[in-house]
Write an enzyme that holds these catalytic residues in place. Structure first.
Site, PDB file in Angstrom:
ATOM      1  N   ARG A  71      35.963  17.496   5.921  1.00 52.12           N
ATOM      2  CA  ARG A  71      34.223  17.603   6.338  1.00 52.12           C
ATOM      3  C   ARG A  71      34.241  18.430   7.872  1.00 52.12           C
ATOM      4  NH1 ARG A  71      31.134  13.385   3.757  1.00 52.12           N
ATOM      5  NH2 ARG A  71      31.490  11.840   5.616  1.00 52.12           N
ATOM      6  N   TYR A 118       8.662  16.753 -22.724  1.00 49.50           N
ATOM      7  CA  TYR A 118       8.769  18.023 -23.071  1.00 49.50           C
ATOM      8  C   TYR A 118      10.170  18.389 -23.791  1.00 49.50           C
ATOM      9  CZ  TYR A 118       6.046  18.962 -18.595  1.00 49.50           C
ATOM     10  OH  TYR A 118       4.938  17.900 -18.471  1.00 49.50           O
ATOM     11  N   LYS A 126      23.199   4.666   6.557  1.00 52.38           N
ATOM     12  CA  LYS A 126      22.234   6.148   5.947  1.00 52.38           C
ATOM     13  C   LYS A 126      21.452   6.285   5.338  1.00 52.38           C
ATOM     14  CE  LYS A 126      26.745   6.811   3.953  1.00 52.38           C
ATOM     15  NZ  LYS A 126      28.004   7.883   5.123  1.00 52.38           N
TER      16      LYS A 126
HETATM   17  C1  LIG Z   1      29.368   7.119   4.807  1.00 55.75           C
HETATM   18  C2  LIG Z   1      29.854   6.639   5.666  1.00 55.75           C
HETATM   19  C3  LIG Z   1      30.899   5.163   5.792  1.00 55.75           C
HETATM   20  C4  LIG Z   1      30.201   4.402   5.162  1.00 55.75           C
HETATM   21  O1  LIG Z   1      30.909   4.626   3.002  1.00 55.75           O
HETATM   22  P1  LIG Z   1      31.190   3.372   2.361  1.00 55.75           P
HETATM   23  O2  LIG Z   1      31.777   3.770   0.739  1.00 55.75           O
HETATM   24  O3  LIG Z   1      29.018   3.242   1.752  1.00 55.75           O
HETATM   25  O4  LIG Z   1      30.982   2.017   3.059  1.00 55.75           O
HETATM   26  C5  LIG Z   1      31.345   4.961   6.882  1.00 55.75           C
HETATM   27  N1  LIG Z   1      31.873   6.055   7.354  1.00 55.75           N
HETATM   28  C6  LIG Z   1      31.247   7.090   7.649  1.00 55.75           C
HETATM   29  C7  LIG Z   1      31.504   8.386   8.239  1.00 55.75           C
HETATM   30  C8  LIG Z   1      30.421   7.466   6.664  1.00 55.75           C
HETATM   31  O5  LIG Z   1      30.504   9.146   6.571  1.00 55.75           O
END
Ligand SMILES: *Cc1c(COP(=O)(O)O)cnc(C)c1O
Length: 378
Positions: free
Chosen positions: A141, A270, A43
């Site tokens: 979530r 800045y 992702k």
């Molecule tokens: C991001 C995510 C993962 C991967 O998590 P990591 O800690 O980066 O390995 C796995 N499952 C879901 C549902 C996620 O949102």
């Protein structure tokens, strides 16, 4: 007269992506995971590494499935010729249901509204949509509450053209090694699955684990694991035991574009947030928080020049960062600068950068914008 664009000389700010390191991480994780299905989570533009080349490499290295969080990422992978199952791990909006079905993406279901929208699209397109039911076990979530799961399945399980392939949850406290909470969440998940099966609602793929579980808890691998950040060379938390050898995949580098010798008491950048103590040599890097190089690194981090650690001074601007190169013999404009990676015997990891700004490796890597050119080496 502007020259033709294909003759433009590109910026020297680049993220070098080491595909052989990536492959080695996939294999190392694969080995720990053994028989479960291996879903590589790529992702957020593959945590900043560039989603399409990483997806191709992941599949070549043996990932069975891919995970993204948006329909757009899934569609891009399909348009790039990737055929393995792709999961959308986040939720979709109902008006994305047609695209989800069209691109054969596997949805995560946490609401009746989404389930109905996907079913309607699937009927319309005359195909089956594969879906996984998400259960909330404490992250709060997405996900159905365990005590509402039976009612939910009564409402949605038999909707037309939905194939309920899987059921899953995502833990809230696994990365920090809070095993009491994680085991409670795991048991709640397993109980929920059992209760549903008792009512005739079956799901062939049950899964709970991301990187930490893939590495540390074989007993929670179930039918599939979903590692993300570990693929890119970092365990999720610095306190975790080194049970596996992972290699950082990204090296972030730029070059020193300007040096100025300033007298004592000169205000730099800045707000004048840095004032020279003496005569100092201050250099400028063509990267800033507009590239995703975090503003919180202002007066608060290091880079490597000529094999030495050099301090960031002043406030980071959208496109520039100042560093203090006073003590670097021979330093000159054009020198290579490493922001993440090694140079000589010195090294700065994404973990170091994360620690300086009180963040995690995910944020440091995934924040890097597309305008930073990615170069792939193997
Ligand atoms: C991001 C995510 C993962 C991967 O998590 P990591 O800690 O980066 O390995 C796995 N499952 C879901 C549902 C996620 O949102």
């Amino acid at each position: 007269m502007p020259r033709h664009s294909n003759s433009l000389v590109e910026s020297h700010t680049v993220a070098e992506i080491d595909l052989s390191a990536f492959r080695s991480n996939v294999l190392a994780l694969r080995e720990r995971v053994d028989k479960s299905i291996f879903l590589a989570v790529i992702k957020t533009n593959a945590y900043g590494h560039g989603i399409v080349p990483i997806a191709m490499e992941a599949v070549k290295a043996g990932a069975n499935r891919l995970g993204v969080t948006t329909v757009e990422e899934g569609a891009l992978l399909r348009e790039s010729g990737i055929h393995v199952p792709i999961h959308v791990l986040s939720t979709i909006t109902t008006d994305q249901a047609d695209d989800l079905v069209y691109y054969h993406l596997i949805a995560s279901i946490s609401s009746e509204r989404t389930a109905k929208a996907i079913s309607t699209s699937a009927v319309k397109q005359n195909r089956d949509a594969i879906v996984h039911l998400k259960i909330n076990t404490g992250l709060h979530r997405f996900g159905i509450e365990p005590e509402q799961a039976i009612d939910f399945c009564h409402l949605t399980y038999h909707l037309p053209n939905l194939y309920w392939e899987g059921i899953y949850t995502h833990f809230s406290n696994a990365d920090e090694g809070d095993w009491d909470t994680t085991e409670d969440q795991f048991h709640l998940f397993c109980e929920t699955v059992k209760t549903l099966e008792g009512k005739g609602f079956y799901f062939s793929l049950k899964h709970v684990g991301a990187s930490t579980i893939a590495i540390e808890r074989k007993d929670m691998h179930l039918d599939m694991v979903r590692p993300g950040i570990a693929l890119f060379g970092y365990q999720p938390d610095i306190r975790q035991k080194k049970l596996i050898s992972l290699k950082p995949v990204m090296k972030l580098k730029t070059e020193l574009v300007h040096i100025r010798l300033l007298p004592a008491n000169s205000k730099v950048g800045y707000g004048g947030d840095y004032i020279t103590n003496d005569i100092e040599n201050i250099a400028i890097l063509p990267i800033g928080h507009g590239d995703g190089y975090k503003r919180r690194l202002s007066n608060n981090g290091y880079v490597l020049v000529r094999g030495q650690r050099v301090k960031i001074v002043g406030t980071i601007a959208l496109d520039q960062t100042f560093i203090n190169v006073t003590n670097i013999p021979g330093v000159q404009e054009g020198d290579e600068v490493i922001l993440i990676g090694n140079q000589g015997s010195e090294q700065i990891s994404a973990r170091d950068v994360a620690n300086w700004i009180n963040s995690n490796v995910d944020e440091v890597l995934a924040s890097l914008m597309n305008r930073i050119r990615r170069i792939y080496i193997s």
